[in-house]
Design an enzyme around this catalytic site. Structure first.
Site, short mmCIF file in Angstrom:
data_model
loop_
_atom_site.label_atom_id
_atom_site.label_comp_id
_atom_site.label_asym_id
_atom_site.label_seq_id
_atom_site.Cartn_x
_atom_site.Cartn_y
_atom_site.Cartn_z
N ARG A 1 -51.14 -4.15 -32.68
CA ARG A 1 -50.53 -4.05 -31.17
C ARG A 1 -49.71 -5.32 -30.89
NH1 ARG A 1 -53.35 -0.95 -26.42
NH2 ARG A 1 -51.38 -1.84 -25.74
N ILE B 1 -60.74 -13.00 -14.93
CA ILE B 1 -59.75 -12.08 -14.71
C ILE B 1 -60.11 -10.55 -14.99
CG2 ILE B 1 -57.26 -11.41 -15.54
CD1 ILE B 1 -57.49 -14.47 -14.19
N ARG C 1 -50.35 0.18 -21.66
CA ARG C 1 -50.23 -0.06 -20.31
C ARG C 1 -48.85 -0.61 -19.91
NH1 ARG C 1 -53.29 -0.01 -17.26
NH2 ARG C 1 -52.45 -2.17 -16.34
N LYS D 1 -44.86 -11.05 -27.52
CA LYS D 1 -45.32 -9.60 -27.10
C LYS D 1 -44.86 -9.52 -25.53
CE LYS D 1 -49.50 -8.02 -26.52
NZ LYS D 1 -49.65 -7.21 -25.11
N ASN D 2 -45.86 -10.36 -24.75
CA ASN D 2 -45.63 -10.25 -23.25
C ASN D 2 -44.54 -10.69 -22.32
OD1 ASN D 2 -47.98 -9.18 -23.73
ND2 ASN D 2 -49.37 -10.64 -22.83
N ASP E 1 -56.35 -14.37 -22.35
CA ASP E 1 -55.80 -13.86 -23.84
C ASP E 1 -56.32 -14.79 -24.70
OD1 ASP E 1 -52.74 -12.18 -22.50
OD2 ASP E 1 -54.77 -11.78 -22.33
N ASP F 1 -52.28 -0.76 -8.41
CA ASP F 1 -52.16 -0.40 -6.75
C ASP F 1 -51.07 -1.65 -6.34
OD1 ASP F 1 -54.51 -1.98 -7.68
OD2 ASP F 1 -54.43 -2.62 -5.50
N GLN F 2 -51.22 -2.90 -6.79
CA GLN F 2 -50.40 -4.06 -6.30
C GLN F 2 -49.02 -3.83 -6.49
OE1 GLN F 2 -51.78 -6.42 -4.35
NE2 GLN F 2 -53.61 -4.99 -4.49
N CYS G 1 -58.19 0.71 -19.65
CA CYS G 1 -58.16 0.33 -21.36
C CYS G 1 -59.44 -0.39 -21.56
CB CYS G 1 -57.17 -0.66 -21.63
SG CYS G 1 -57.37 -2.34 -21.05
N ARG H 1 -57.94 -1.80 -14.89
CA ARG H 1 -56.38 -2.27 -14.94
C ARG H 1 -55.52 -1.28 -13.77
NH1 ARG H 1 -55.44 -4.42 -19.83
NH2 ARG H 1 -53.47 -5.49 -18.96
C1 EPZ Z 1 -50.80 -8.98 -18.46
O1 EPZ Z 1 -51.44 -7.99 -18.09
C2 EPZ Z 1 -51.00 -9.25 -19.91
N1 EPZ Z 1 -50.11 -7.84 -20.52
C3 EPZ Z 1 -52.28 -9.14 -20.37
O2 EPZ Z 1 -52.12 -9.51 -21.71
C4 EPZ Z 1 -52.91 -10.20 -19.72
O3 EPZ Z 1 -54.24 -10.54 -20.06
C5 EPZ Z 1 -52.82 -10.20 -18.22
O4 EPZ Z 1 -51.50 -10.26 -17.96
C6 EPZ Z 1 -53.40 -11.54 -17.51
O5 EPZ Z 1 -52.78 -12.80 -17.90
C7 EPZ Z 1 -48.83 -8.01 -20.45
O6 EPZ Z 1 -48.09 -8.93 -19.97
C8 EPZ Z 1 -48.04 -6.74 -21.12
P1 EPZ Z 1 -52.51 -8.86 -14.36
P2 EPZ Z 1 -51.46 -7.21 -16.60
O7 EPZ Z 1 -51.74 -7.74 -13.41
O8 EPZ Z 1 -50.09 -7.67 -15.84
C9 EPZ Z 1 -55.86 -6.87 -11.36
C10 EPZ Z 1 -52.75 -9.07 -23.89
O9 EPZ Z 1 -53.81 -9.22 -24.75
N2 EPZ Z 1 -54.82 -6.07 -10.87
O10 EPZ Z 1 -52.21 -9.97 -14.18
O11 EPZ Z 1 -51.86 -5.84 -16.68
C11 EPZ Z 1 -56.30 -6.63 -12.84
O12 EPZ Z 1 -57.18 -5.53 -12.81
C12 EPZ Z 1 -52.81 -8.50 -22.71
O13 EPZ Z 1 -51.71 -9.42 -24.53
C13 EPZ Z 1 -54.98 -5.00 -9.79
O14 EPZ Z 1 -56.28 -5.08 -9.52
O15 EPZ Z 1 -52.57 -8.32 -15.94
C14 EPZ Z 1 -56.92 -7.77 -13.47
O16 EPZ Z 1 -58.11 -7.90 -12.93
C15 EPZ Z 1 -54.19 -7.92 -22.27
N3 EPZ Z 1 -54.10 -4.41 -9.29
C16 EPZ Z 1 -55.89 -8.97 -12.54
O17 EPZ Z 1 -55.39 -8.17 -11.35
C17 EPZ Z 1 -52.87 -4.38 -9.88
O18 EPZ Z 1 -51.93 -3.64 -9.31
C18 EPZ Z 1 -54.88 -9.70 -13.54
O19 EPZ Z 1 -54.27 -8.34 -13.93
C19 EPZ Z 1 -52.49 -5.42 -10.84
C20 EPZ Z 1 -53.50 -6.12 -11.34
#
Ligand code: EPZ
Length: 424
Positions: A403, A333, A93, A22-23, A311, A125-126, A117, A122
């Site tokens: 999903r 995380i 998202r 999926k990802n 995950d 900002d980055q 979510c 989530r």
């Molecule tokens: C991806 O989400 C995955 N989704 C998530 O899988 C997975 O849990 C996550 O990476 C971590 O491995 C997809 O790939 C579609 P992050 P993502 O940006 O990219 C913070 C599932 O179950 N952050 O790596 O949204 C964030 O809040 C889903 O399949 C900011 O603060 O995760 C988190 O604490 C759930 N600002 C941490 O960083 C930002 O701009 C890591 O988030 C971006 C992230």
């Protein structure tokens, strides 16, 4: 709403097919927006999130056809609306992944803020910080990210990007934007997940110049144009890990066809320490287990890849509920990823949560009950618990499961589980 009816106590035997990730499929559907030439994706999983992403890109004027064998053909030559509206983004998202490609190819993008979510706020900002570093002028108003190139610019400009934390979709947005930017982009603390590498391989097949994917530093030399390609989506390591935990818990002997053991080192290490026998075999992974009650509970901390994946936290916790001893699980995380705990407790688990730490004391058995899915991986955790609980477990709100898992109940039934979907 559909429910799952599970009667626990069966061991699992046989072979199950691991679907495409999926990802990886979600960013790769967005990568197809980077070219006006046809793109074919193979091994795309049949998931609700993929259907949502197809709806999103079709809404932009893209032609996307999905065949039953998992082939998706995309033609983005007619893309005329570089927008991702709230009513679609709020249900998934990952829609934020349209931001980079739309900016890179069209010089503008209007993407709804995803909003939080169940598992956390989530923020994105980055994503905004990195794209702004490449020259994009971005304002956030009325719940939308409105991005465009400065007047007179034809393309984004390469930049050196260091985010405040490792972000998977942030890294993916930057990869896609940088592929068409002018000059070199260096991602200093890039995510290293296999899905990032799979996306990079697809972009390289489209003519992008990328090196270092799979490490924390990725270099991209922008090119003027990208061409079409055919790309096979990598196998889903989280689906595979979920089945590994299920077999470890129920006991049995199962081969996960297409599973990649090299993408699951941290999880397989913990399963071996627990006492399960997990081996890479030709074309997949084989797992044998005497059953969760004879395994030793394993503590772990979730961290970015190649560490223990967040995950997989809920699924491994389900195994710890019936394994011997006490285990401490730390979720580093996301800020709210223990919602499966209360539902596991309804099944008889003994778990104490204090902030980011959960302490699980193994119990000899769980007892079936009606429980509720709250998010995607929590649902998978409750399925695993239901497979080992005495009696009948009814899992409600399984739209969460749909999903991210491709026909999970059919796959589990195929290896001996007593599980069926009850249509609403
Ligand atoms: C991806 O989400 C995955 N989704 C998530 O899988 C997975 O849990 C996550 O990476 C971590 O491995 C997809 O790939 C579609 P992050 P993502 O940006 O990219 C913070 C599932 O179950 N952050 O790596 O949204 C964030 O809040 C889903 O399949 C900011 O603060 O995760 C988190 O604490 C759930 N600002 C941490 O960083 C930002 O701009 C890591 O988030 C971006 C992230």
């Amino acid at each position: 709403m559909d429910k799952l009816l599970i009667r626990g106590g069966r061991s699992l035997q046989g072979e199950v097919l691991v679907s495409g990730a999926k990802n990886a499929a979600l960013p790769e559907l967005c990568a197809a927006l980077l070219t006006a030439e046809p793109v074919t994706l193979l091994n795309v999983p049949q998931l609700q999130d993929v259907s949502t992403m197809l709806k999103l890109i079709r809404n932009m004027g893209v032609v996307a056809e999905r065949a039953d064998d998992g082939t998706v053909r995309i033609d983005a030559s007619g893309l005329n609306t570089p927008e991702a509206p709230y009513e679609l983004v709020k249900t998934m998202r990952a829609s934020v992944l349209a931001l980079g490609p739309l900016l890179a190819r069209f010089g503008e993008a209007t993407v709804s803020l995803p909003g939080g979510c169940a598992i956390g706020s989530r923020p994105v900002d980055q994503h905004i910080k990195g794209l702004a570093a490449m020259g994009a002028e971005i304002v956030v108003e009325h719940g939308y990210i409105i991005a465009k190139l400065p007047a007179g610019w034809k393309r984004l400009k390469g930049a050196r990007i260091t985010t405040d934390m490792v972000t998977v979709t942030g890294t993916e947005n930057f990869l896609m934007a940088a592929a068409l930017a002018e000059g070199e982009t260096v991602l200093e603390n890039a995510a290293q997940e296999p899905e990032i590498s799979d996306l990079a391989e697809m972009l390289i097949a489209m003519g992008a110049k990328i090196e270092g994917h799979g490490t924390s530093r990725i270099r991209i030399q922008g090119v003027e144009k990208l061409h079409g390609c055919t790309h096979r989506v990598v196998a889903d390591r989280i689906e595979a890990g979920t089945f590994l935990c299920a077999v470890a818990a129920t006991g049995g002997d199962v081969v996960l066809r297409h599973g990649r053991a090299d993408h699951l080192d941290a999880v397989i290490e913990k399963l071996r320490e627990a006492g399960a026998d997990v081996q890479a075999v030709e074309g997949g992974i084989r797992v044998k287990s005497p059953g969760g009650a004879t395994l030793k509970a394993q503590g772990f901390r979730t961290t970015e890849y190649p560490g223990f994946p967040t995950d997989m936290q809920a699924q491994f916790m389900a195994l710890n509920c019936i394994a011997q001893g006490t285990a401490t699980v730390t979720e580093t995380i996301f800020e709210n990823r223990f919602m499966h705990v209360n539902e596991l407790v309804r099944l008889g688990a003994k778990i104490q949560v204090d902030g980011k730490v959960a302490v699980i004391e193994g119990v000899p058995r769980l007892s079936g009950a009606t429980v509720m899915a709250t998010d995607l991986r929590a649902s998978a955790s409750l399925v695993i618990a239901g497979l080992v609980a005495d009696g009948e477990t009814v899992l409600d709100r399984i739209y969460h499961l749909d999903r991210g898992y491709d026909c999970m109940e059919a796959k589990l039934r195929g290896i001996g589980a007593d599980i069926e979907r009850v249509k609403a």
